[in-house]
Scaffold this motif. Structure first.
Motif, PDB file in Angstrom:
ATOM      1  N   ILE A 119       0.832  -1.200   0.000  1.00  9.54           N
ATOM      2  CA  ILE A 119       0.000   0.000   0.000  1.00  9.54           C
ATOM      3  C   ILE A 119       0.870   1.255   0.000  1.00  9.54           C
ATOM      4  CG2 ILE A 119      -1.696   1.314   1.327  1.00  9.54           C
ATOM      5  CD1 ILE A 119      -2.773  -1.421   2.303  1.00  9.54           C
ATOM      6  N   LEU A 120       1.902   1.276   0.827  1.00 13.69           N
ATOM      7  CA  LEU A 120       2.801   2.429   0.838  1.00 13.69           C
ATOM      8  C   LEU A 120       3.458   2.616  -0.529  1.00 13.69           C
ATOM      9  CD1 LEU A 120       4.384   4.692   2.251  1.00 13.69           C
ATOM     10  CD2 LEU A 120       6.027   2.951   3.001  1.00 13.69           C
ATOM     11  N   GLY A 121       3.806   1.502  -1.187  1.00 17.89           N
ATOM     12  CA  GLY A 121       4.468   1.572  -2.480  1.00 17.89           C
ATOM     13  C   GLY A 121       3.614   2.166  -3.584  1.00 17.89           C
ATOM     14  N   ILE A 122       2.312   2.245  -3.389  1.00 20.21           N
ATOM     15  CA  ILE A 122       1.451   2.918  -4.355  1.00 20.21           C
ATOM     16  C   ILE A 122       1.748   4.406  -4.352  1.00 20.21           C
ATOM     17  CG2 ILE A 122      -0.942   3.381  -5.039  1.00 20.21           C
ATOM     18  CD1 ILE A 122      -0.081   0.383  -5.050  1.00 20.21           C
ATOM     19  N   PHE A 123       2.038   4.939  -3.182  1.00 19.13           N
ATOM     20  CA  PHE A 123       2.157   6.388  -3.004  1.00 19.13           C
ATOM     21  C   PHE A 123       3.599   6.887  -3.053  1.00 19.13           C
ATOM     22  CE2 PHE A 123      -1.797   5.067  -1.109  1.00 19.13           C
ATOM     23  CZ  PHE A 123      -2.687   6.039  -1.515  1.00 19.13           C
ATOM     24  N   SER A 124       4.537   6.098  -2.603  1.00 20.13           N
ATOM     25  CA  SER A 124       5.906   6.593  -2.499  1.00 20.13           C
ATOM     26  C   SER A 124       6.887   5.508  -2.879  1.00 20.13           C
ATOM     27  CB  SER A 124       6.189   7.074  -1.070  1.00 20.13           C
ATOM     28  OG  SER A 124       5.986   6.027  -0.140  1.00 20.13           O
ATOM     29  N   THR A 125       8.110   5.923  -3.150  1.00 25.91           N
ATOM     30  CA  THR A 125       9.134   4.968  -3.553  1.00 25.91           C
ATOM     31  C   THR A 125       9.791   4.329  -2.337  1.00 25.91           C
ATOM     32  OG1 THR A 125      10.788   6.735  -3.673  1.00 25.91           O
ATOM     33  CG2 THR A 125       9.608   6.192  -5.694  1.00 25.91           C
ATOM     34  N   GLU A 126      10.270   3.116  -2.532  1.00 28.80           N
ATOM     35  CA  GLU A 126      11.005   2.370  -1.520  1.00 28.80           C
ATOM     36  C   GLU A 126      12.167   1.676  -2.219  1.00 28.80           C
ATOM     37  OE1 GLU A 126      10.089   1.673   2.160  1.00 28.80           O
ATOM     38  OE2 GLU A 126       9.486   3.682   1.509  1.00 28.80           O
ATOM     39  N   PRO A 127      13.332   1.624  -1.605  1.00 25.86           N
ATOM     40  CA  PRO A 127      14.474   0.993  -2.276  1.00 25.86           C
ATOM     41  C   PRO A 127      14.368  -0.527  -2.267  1.00 25.86           C
ATOM     42  CG  PRO A 127      15.092   1.641  -0.056  1.00 25.86           C
ATOM     43  CD  PRO A 127      13.690   2.159  -0.272  1.00 25.86           C
ATOM     44  N   ALA A 128      14.908  -1.154  -3.289  1.00 30.09           N
ATOM     45  CA  ALA A 128      14.959  -2.616  -3.324  1.00 30.09           C
ATOM     46  C   ALA A 128      15.948  -3.133  -2.289  1.00 30.09           C
ATOM     47  CB  ALA A 128      15.358  -3.087  -4.727  1.00 30.09           C
ATOM     48  N   ILE A 129      17.082  -2.432  -2.160  1.00 29.01           N
ATOM     49  CA  ILE A 129      18.068  -2.713  -1.111  1.00 29.01           C
ATOM     50  C   ILE A 129      18.333  -1.391  -0.401  1.00 29.01           C
ATOM     51  CG2 ILE A 129      20.426  -3.462  -0.604  1.00 29.01           C
ATOM     52  CD1 ILE A 129      20.340  -5.106  -3.169  1.00 29.01           C
ATOM     53  N   SER A 209       4.783   5.361   7.270  1.00 31.89           N
ATOM     54  CA  SER A 209       5.026   6.233   6.127  1.00 31.89           C
ATOM     55  C   SER A 209       6.492   6.234   5.710  1.00 31.89           C
ATOM     56  CB  SER A 209       4.584   7.670   6.447  1.00 31.89           C
ATOM     57  OG  SER A 209       3.201   7.722   6.735  1.00 31.89           O
ATOM     58  N   ASP A 210       7.352   5.631   6.541  1.00 32.69           N
ATOM     59  CA  ASP A 210       8.785   5.514   6.271  1.00 32.69           C
ATOM     60  C   ASP A 210       9.436   6.871   6.008  1.00 32.69           C
ATOM     61  OD1 ASP A 210      11.242   4.343   6.011  1.00 32.69           O
ATOM     62  OD2 ASP A 210      10.918   3.562   3.997  1.00 32.69           O
ATOM     63  N   TRP A 211       9.242   7.795   6.925  1.00 37.80           N
ATOM     64  CA  TRP A 211       9.847   9.124   6.798  1.00 37.80           C
ATOM     65  C   TRP A 211      11.368   9.059   6.890  1.00 37.80           C
ATOM     66  CZ3 TRP A 211       7.222  12.687   4.590  1.00 37.80           C
ATOM     67  CH2 TRP A 211       5.831  12.723   4.724  1.00 37.80           C
ATOM     68  N   ALA A 212      11.914   7.985   7.446  1.00 37.38           N
ATOM     69  CA  ALA A 212      13.377   7.864   7.536  1.00 37.38           C
ATOM     70  C   ALA A 212      14.018   7.817   6.156  1.00 37.38           C
ATOM     71  CB  ALA A 212      13.744   6.603   8.333  1.00 37.38           C
ATOM     72  N   TYR A 213      13.265   7.314   5.167  1.00 42.06           N
ATOM     73  CA  TYR A 213      13.802   7.238   3.804  1.00 42.06           C
ATOM     74  C   TYR A 213      13.417   8.444   2.950  1.00 42.06           C
ATOM     75  CZ  TYR A 213      14.716   5.513  -0.918  1.00 42.06           C
ATOM     76  OH  TYR A 213      15.179   5.385  -2.209  1.00 42.06           O
ATOM     77  N   ALA A 214      12.424   9.205   3.377  1.00 38.06           N
ATOM     78  CA  ALA A 214      11.809  10.222   2.523  1.00 38.06           C
ATOM     79  C   ALA A 214      12.784  11.289   2.030  1.00 38.06           C
ATOM     80  CB  ALA A 214      10.656  10.893   3.270  1.00 38.06           C
ATOM     81  N   TRP A 215      13.876  11.531   2.764  1.00 37.48           N
ATOM     82  CA  TRP A 215      14.824  12.567   2.341  1.00 37.48           C
ATOM     83  C   TRP A 215      15.569  12.173   1.069  1.00 37.48           C
ATOM     84  CZ3 TRP A 215      20.105  11.689   1.985  1.00 37.48           C
ATOM     85  CH2 TRP A 215      20.583  10.507   2.583  1.00 37.48           C
ATOM     86  N   VAL A 216      15.696  10.865   0.817  1.00 36.24           N
ATOM     87  CA  VAL A 216      16.464  10.414  -0.363  1.00 36.24           C
ATOM     88  C   VAL A 216      15.801  10.857  -1.663  1.00 36.24           C
ATOM     89  CG1 VAL A 216      17.294   8.408  -1.640  1.00 36.24           C
ATOM     90  CG2 VAL A 216      17.538   8.495   0.853  1.00 36.24           C
ATOM     91  N   PRO A 217      14.496  10.573  -1.876  1.00 33.76           N
ATOM     92  CA  PRO A 217      13.868  11.022  -3.117  1.00 33.76           C
ATOM     93  C   PRO A 217      13.561  12.517  -3.149  1.00 33.76           C
ATOM     94  CG  PRO A 217      12.301   9.822  -1.768  1.00 33.76           C
ATOM     95  CD  PRO A 217      13.624   9.673  -1.101  1.00 33.76           C
ATOM     96  N   ILE A 218      13.916  13.241  -2.101  1.00 33.78           N
ATOM     97  CA  ILE A 218      13.819  14.705  -2.133  1.00 33.78           C
ATOM     98  C   ILE A 218      15.156  15.301  -2.552  1.00 33.78           C
ATOM     99  CG2 ILE A 218      13.471  16.803  -0.770  1.00 33.78           C
ATOM    100  CD1 ILE A 218      11.539  15.199   0.997  1.00 33.78           C
ATOM    101  N   PHE A 219      16.198  14.977  -1.803  1.00 35.46           N
ATOM    102  CA  PHE A 219      17.481  15.644  -2.015  1.00 35.46           C
ATOM    103  C   PHE A 219      18.340  14.986  -3.094  1.00 35.46           C
ATOM    104  CE2 PHE A 219      16.263  16.910   2.309  1.00 35.46           C
ATOM    105  CZ  PHE A 219      16.280  18.280   2.139  1.00 35.46           C
ATOM    106  N   GLY A 220      18.181  13.672  -3.304  1.00 29.69           N
ATOM    107  CA  GLY A 220      18.907  13.029  -4.394  1.00 29.69           C
ATOM    108  C   GLY A 220      18.573  13.667  -5.735  1.00 29.69           C
TER     109      GLY A 220
END
Length: 237
Positions: A119-129, A209-220
């Motif tokens: 469900i989260l993956g519908i809305f936001s990206t998540e890394p494979a590794i 919501s995995d906010w710990a990862y959210a900075w990557v698809p913002i600042f990358g």
């Protein structure tokens, strides 16, 4: 007029997220007719989503639909810095509404889907590794390709109105080539706005919501876009 440009960014990004997240929902949610269509369908869907959003937005403004692109064109000198924040806010607002529309369109399928990560993956990206540094680098590389290519397209003698179609193909190419490690956000509004919507919507079976990862698809993407703009300006044009 800036008002027209902001409306274009809002509606274009809304369509981008609605159709882009929509293809992911179609592929992943339980009992959808497009269930398990696969990565090729997702990349094609995102490419076409960019095309639709760009054509719709292009009648009102430059159709950036992406804060990283907006910042890159400001660095290049093609957009006043005073317009950057309004553009980004319009893009985020459009992405937020687009995500809500995906939820409404697939409401019953969200009820049938019990895996919270899906469900989260519908809305936001998540890394494979998960490796924040390498995920950041991947997003920067993908966005570098996007922005550098978009800027160089303008130097080619393309027929009027063809640019959004070419950019659509570019998005598909990036997704098929280097989209696997992170899901290729390459656009802060494409990830942040739907993630915000996910965090507040009463979605069945949702989890973190995995906010710990959210900075990557913002600042990358922002870093990649700035580097692409600097590289373009260094060309002997």
């Amino acid at each position: 007029m800036l008002t027209h440009e902001l409306l274009g960014e809002f509606f274009g990004t809304c369509l981008l997220v609605l159709l882009g997240d929509g293809i992911v929902a179609n592929n992943c949610l339980a009992k959808s007719k497009g269930k398990d269509a696969g990565w090729l369908a997702i990349t094609l869907g995102w490419g076409l989503a960019v095309m639709v959003g760009s054509y719709a937005s292009g009648i009102l403004g430059p159709a950036h639909l992406n804060p990283a692109v907006t910042i890159a064109f400001a660095v290049k000198g093609s957009l006043p810095w005073s317009s950057v924040l309004p553009y980004i806010l319009a893009q985020l607002a459009g992405g937020f509404i687009g995500a809500i529309l995906v939820w409404l369109a697939y409401y019953k399928h969200f009820e049938e889907t019990t895996d919270s990560d899906t469900i989260l993956g519908i809305f936001s990206t998540e890394p494979a590794i998960r490796s924040y540094l390498h995920n950041f680098i991947t997003e920067a590389i993908g966005t570098f390709v996007l922005v550098f290519a978009v800027m160089t397209f303008a130097k080619n003698n393309l027929a009027a109105g063809l640019n959004p179609l070419i950019v659509s193909g570019l998005i598909v190419s990036i997704g098929l080539s280097i989209g696997g490690p992170t899901g290729y956000a390459i656009n802060p509004a494409r990830d942040l706005a739907p993630r915000l919507a996910y965090s507040v919507l009463p979605i069945s079976h949702k989890g973190r919501s995995d906010w710990a990862y959210a900075w990557v698809p913002i600042f990358g993407p922002i870093v990649g876009a700035i580097l692409a703009s600097l590289a373009y300006m260094a060309l002997p044009l």
